[in-house]
Enzyme design. Structure first.
Site, PDB file in Angstrom:
ATOM      1  N   GLY A 155       0.851  -1.184   0.000  1.00 53.73           N
ATOM      2  CA  GLY A 155       0.000   0.000   0.000  1.00 53.73           C
ATOM      3  C   GLY A 155       0.887   1.235   0.000  1.00 53.73           C
ATOM      4  N   ARG A 156       0.405   2.296   0.641  1.00 52.95           N
ATOM      5  CA  ARG A 156       1.155   3.567   0.618  1.00 52.95           C
ATOM      6  C   ARG A 156       2.563   3.397   1.196  1.00 52.95           C
ATOM      7  NH1 ARG A 156      -4.395   5.317   2.092  1.00 52.95           N
ATOM      8  NH2 ARG A 156      -3.921   4.092   3.922  1.00 52.95           N
ATOM      9  N   ILE A 157       2.666   2.840   2.415  1.00 51.07           N
ATOM     10  CA  ILE A 157       3.975   2.762   3.087  1.00 51.07           C
ATOM     11  C   ILE A 157       4.850   1.709   2.398  1.00 51.07           C
ATOM     12  CG2 ILE A 157       5.162   2.270   5.275  1.00 51.07           C
ATOM     13  CD1 ILE A 157       2.546   3.356   6.671  1.00 51.07           C
ATOM     14  N   ARG A 176       0.019  -7.830  -2.955  1.00 48.53           N
ATOM     15  CA  ARG A 176      -0.575  -9.016  -3.490  1.00 48.53           C
ATOM     16  C   ARG A 176      -1.379  -8.726  -4.744  1.00 48.53           C
ATOM     17  NH1 ARG A 176      -5.271  -9.986   1.107  1.00 48.53           N
ATOM     18  NH2 ARG A 176      -5.998  -7.841   1.089  1.00 48.53           N
ATOM     19  N   ALA A 235       4.389  -2.563  11.056  1.00 44.24           N
ATOM     20  CA  ALA A 235       2.941  -2.526  10.801  1.00 44.24           C
ATOM     21  C   ALA A 235       2.165  -2.599  12.123  1.00 44.24           C
ATOM     22  CB  ALA A 235       2.569  -3.631   9.836  1.00 44.24           C
ATOM     23  N   ARG A 236       1.946  -3.810  12.623  1.00 41.61           N
ATOM     24  CA  ARG A 236       1.311  -3.983  13.929  1.00 41.61           C
ATOM     25  C   ARG A 236       1.865  -5.256  14.559  1.00 41.61           C
ATOM     26  NH1 ARG A 236       0.006   0.512  13.819  1.00 41.61           N
ATOM     27  NH2 ARG A 236      -2.009   1.499  14.095  1.00 41.61           N
ATOM     28  N   GLU A 265       1.650  -4.242  23.185  1.00 40.70           N
ATOM     29  CA  GLU A 265       2.251  -2.949  23.525  1.00 40.70           C
ATOM     30  C   GLU A 265       1.613  -2.355  24.763  1.00 40.70           C
ATOM     31  OE1 GLU A 265       3.020  -1.638  18.965  1.00 40.70           O
ATOM     32  OE2 GLU A 265       2.361  -0.059  20.295  1.00 40.70           O
ATOM     33  N   HIS A 283       7.432   2.087  18.953  1.00 40.27           N
ATOM     34  CA  HIS A 283       6.343   2.522  18.067  1.00 40.27           C
ATOM     35  C   HIS A 283       6.458   4.008  17.689  1.00 40.27           C
ATOM     36  CE1 HIS A 283       1.961   1.433  16.804  1.00 40.27           C
ATOM     37  NE2 HIS A 283       2.526   2.247  15.930  1.00 40.27           N
ATOM     38  N   ILE A 284       7.524   4.323  16.955  1.00 41.92           N
ATOM     39  CA  ILE A 284       7.780   5.722  16.578  1.00 41.92           C
ATOM     40  C   ILE A 284       7.721   5.937  15.058  1.00 41.92           C
ATOM     41  CG2 ILE A 284       9.118   6.345  18.641  1.00 41.92           C
ATOM     42  CD1 ILE A 284      11.699   5.850  16.957  1.00 41.92           C
ATOM     43  N   GLY A 285       7.043   5.024  14.358  1.00 43.65           N
ATOM     44  CA  GLY A 285       7.005   5.111  12.893  1.00 43.65           C
ATOM     45  C   GLY A 285       6.628   6.483  12.354  1.00 43.65           C
TER      46      GLY A 285
HETATM   47  P1  NAP Z   1      -2.511   0.958   3.058  1.00 42.86           P
HETATM   48  O1  NAP Z   1      -2.135   1.987   2.036  1.00 42.86           O
HETATM   49  O2  NAP Z   1      -3.951   0.642   3.262  1.00 42.86           O
HETATM   50  O3  NAP Z   1      -1.702  -0.381   2.694  1.00 42.86           O
HETATM   51  C1  NAP Z   1      -1.964  -1.621   3.233  1.00 42.86           C
HETATM   52  C2  NAP Z   1      -1.754  -2.643   2.111  1.00 42.86           C
HETATM   53  O4  NAP Z   1      -1.751  -3.950   2.653  1.00 42.86           O
HETATM   54  C3  NAP Z   1      -2.835  -2.620   1.024  1.00 42.86           C
HETATM   55  O5  NAP Z   1      -2.180  -2.476  -0.222  1.00 42.86           O
HETATM   56  C4  NAP Z   1      -3.475  -4.001   1.129  1.00 42.86           C
HETATM   57  O6  NAP Z   1      -3.788  -4.538  -0.110  1.00 42.86           O
HETATM   58  C5  NAP Z   1      -2.344  -4.805   1.687  1.00 42.86           C
HETATM   59  N1  NAP Z   1      -2.736  -6.050   2.343  1.00 42.86           N
HETATM   60  C6  NAP Z   1      -3.654  -6.262   3.307  1.00 42.86           C
HETATM   61  N2  NAP Z   1      -3.642  -7.548   3.695  1.00 42.86           N
HETATM   62  C7  NAP Z   1      -2.692  -8.167   2.960  1.00 42.86           C
HETATM   63  C8  NAP Z   1      -2.196  -9.489   2.915  1.00 42.86           C
HETATM   64  N3  NAP Z   1      -2.661 -10.445   3.715  1.00 42.86           N
HETATM   65  N4  NAP Z   1      -1.204  -9.774   2.018  1.00 42.86           N
HETATM   66  C9  NAP Z   1      -0.724  -8.826   1.207  1.00 42.86           C
HETATM   67  N5  NAP Z   1      -1.138  -7.550   1.209  1.00 42.86           N
HETATM   68  C10 NAP Z   1      -2.119  -7.228   2.082  1.00 42.86           C
HETATM   69  O7  NAP Z   1      -1.949   1.366   4.483  1.00 42.86           O
HETATM   70  P2  NAP Z   1      -0.617   2.187   4.850  1.00 42.86           P
HETATM   71  O8  NAP Z   1      -0.940   3.628   4.991  1.00 42.86           O
HETATM   72  O9  NAP Z   1       0.467   1.765   3.953  1.00 42.86           O
HETATM   73  O10 NAP Z   1      -0.366   1.618   6.340  1.00 42.86           O
HETATM   74  C11 NAP Z   1      -0.147   0.237   6.540  1.00 42.86           C
HETATM   75  C12 NAP Z   1      -0.154  -0.116   8.015  1.00 42.86           C
HETATM   76  O11 NAP Z   1       1.026   0.365   8.626  1.00 42.86           O
HETATM   77  C13 NAP Z   1      -1.283   0.531   8.844  1.00 42.86           C
HETATM   78  O12 NAP Z   1      -2.470  -0.231   8.779  1.00 42.86           O
HETATM   79  C14 NAP Z   1      -0.703   0.552  10.246  1.00 42.86           C
HETATM   80  O13 NAP Z   1      -1.096  -0.595  10.960  1.00 42.86           O
HETATM   81  C15 NAP Z   1       0.799   0.545  10.011  1.00 42.86           C
HETATM   82  N6  NAP Z   1       1.464   1.811  10.426  1.00 42.86           N
HETATM   83  C16 NAP Z   1       2.372   1.777  11.429  1.00 42.86           C
HETATM   84  C17 NAP Z   1       3.039   2.942  11.788  1.00 42.86           C
HETATM   85  C18 NAP Z   1       4.050   2.960  12.893  1.00 42.86           C
HETATM   86  O14 NAP Z   1       4.116   3.941  13.620  1.00 42.86           O
HETATM   87  N7  NAP Z   1       4.873   1.942  13.049  1.00 42.86           N
HETATM   88  C19 NAP Z   1       2.749   4.156  11.145  1.00 42.86           C
HETATM   89  C20 NAP Z   1       1.802   4.149  10.122  1.00 42.86           C
HETATM   90  C21 NAP Z   1       1.163   2.953   9.774  1.00 42.86           C
HETATM   91  P3  NAP Z   1      -5.261  -4.702  -0.654  1.00 42.86           P
HETATM   92  O15 NAP Z   1      -5.598  -3.378  -1.240  1.00 42.86           O
HETATM   93  O16 NAP Z   1      -5.114  -5.805  -1.639  1.00 42.86           O
HETATM   94  O17 NAP Z   1      -6.130  -5.054   0.540  1.00 42.86           O
HETATM   95  C1  GLV Z   2       0.618   4.164  13.557  1.00 42.36           C
HETATM   96  O1  GLV Z   2       0.962   3.106  13.960  1.00 42.36           O
HETATM   97  C2  GLV Z   2      -0.490   4.364  12.663  1.00 42.36           C
HETATM   98  O2  GLV Z   2      -1.205   3.401  12.340  1.00 42.36           O
HETATM   99  O3  GLV Z   2      -0.677   5.528  12.266  1.00 42.36           O
END
Ligand code: NAP
Ligand code: GLV
Ligand code: GLV
Length: 317
Positions: A155-157, A176, A235-236, A265, A283-285
């Protein structure tokens, strides 16, 4: 006047946007997650809620909030919120996509480099007074150029992490759904989950936490990886079985890992804390000034929009 409850103090810049909303607001003043009993009390009078990813926003909490119209999560991941319960109660849920993509992708790269080049271990070594001079075999790590980076969840990240990997001269595998733009930008190759595990030198997780993604990585998947592989999770926590990861790192089933998130956490599995081949972050992403300010603006503007009868920009439910 409508009341907004905010479960932790936001960055100082948030005050400007809060003042513009003309909403009555109350903020939990202490620098830690709000205790459940206090939130259950405070939510009774709230029309809007700005909550943190550490707050469990479930059906019971929504039932204690007869006036609640909108929940804005100060995060992009919404696994802490029962989205079905919100939908059933006509409560709008918003999040903060996009503005934290660079911050989180860059932090992911900090973990990749730290784990590959043993940075935290090297620093501990130096601070302990053990650096007695340059040596040909001191703290040898993994070079990334020419290696394979597997992105689980493009996805985005995940896509941004892939682009940076391409700049490092890495081959990119991704899951995927086919993404021609990503293929063009990074020469990335769409791969099956199992093939990504088998063929990658670095595996980085970027899927949301959903029931299907809980414990996506257990001992079975760790054993499919190369013994030289490095696993990165920004991610989580519950996407990885932490006890299995501790065993795999201890027994050198994989070489190293970098974690920004944990199953329970803020607790960290005790088996992980003792390991050297692991980089641990609290958790400082998204923790950059730019990202956290932009996230504050988004949640405040969306909460105010809903409470003023308008459409929010970042609606999940
Ligand atoms: P996003 O743009 O929605 O990207 C998530 C991607 O995961 C989508 O492309 C989705 O594809 C794919 N996906 C879901 N289940 C899957 C699987 N089983 N196998 C393969 N691909 C799969 O979200 P994002 O903005 O990138 O953020 C992603 C996650 O990062 C968040 O949900 C959050 O939990 C985590 N995060 C953590 C921090 C931190 O501080 N560490 C900060 C920001 C975000 P489909 O479209 O095919 O469903
Ligand atoms: C951080 O973990 C977020 O999902 O924004
Ligand atoms: C190392 O510092 C080198 O000059 O090769």
């Amino acid at each position: 006047m409508k009341t907004l409850y905010i479960t932790q103090k936001l960055p100082a810049a948030a005050d400007i946007w809060l003042q513009k909303t003309a909403l009555d607001r109350e903020i939990f003043p202490e620098p830690h997650p709000i205790p459940r009993e206090i939130l259950l009390q405070k939510i009774k009078m709230a029309d809007g809620l700005i909550c943190m990813l550490s707050d469990a926003i479930d059906a019971d909490l929504m039932d204690a909030a007869p006036k609640l119209k909108v929940i804005c999560n100060y995060a992009v991941g919404t696994n802490n919120i029962d989205l079905e319960a919100a939908r059933a109660r006509n409560i709008i849920v918003c999040n903060t996509p996009g503005v934290l993509t660079h911050a989180t992708a860059e932090l992911t790269w900090a973990l990749i480099l730290a784990a590959a080049r043993r940075l935290t271990e090297s620093e501990r070594f130096l601070r302990a007074g053990k650096f007695i001079g340059w040596q040909p075999t001191l703290l040898i790590g993994t070079e990334l150029f020419g290696k394979t980076l597997g992105i689980i969840g493009s996805g985005r990240i995940g896509q941004r992490v892939a682009q940076i990997g391409h700049a490092f001269g890495m081959e990119i595998l991704y899951s995927r759904s086919r993404n021609p733009d990503l293929e063009k930008a990074c020469n990335a190759k769409l791969s099956e989950f199992g093939d990504i595990l088998k063929n990658s030198d670095i595996i980085s997780l970027h899927v949301p936490l959903t029931p299907e993604n809980k414990r996506l990585i257990t001992m079975r998947e760790l054993k499919m990886m190369k013994s030289s592989a490095i696993l990165i999770n920004t991610a989580r926590g519950p996407i990885v079985n932490e006890a299995d990861l501790a065993t795999a790192l201890q027994q050198k089933i994989i070489a190293a890992a970098g974690l920004d998130v944990f199953e329970k956490e803020p607790l960290v599995h005790p088996g992980l804390l003792a390991l050297e081949n692991l980089v641990l972050l609290p958790h400082i992403g998204s923790a950059t000034e730019r990202a956290r300010n932009a996230m504050a603006k988004m949640v405040i503007e969306d909460a105010a929009a809903v409470l003023n009868g308008q459409s929010p920009k970042n609606r999940v439910v």
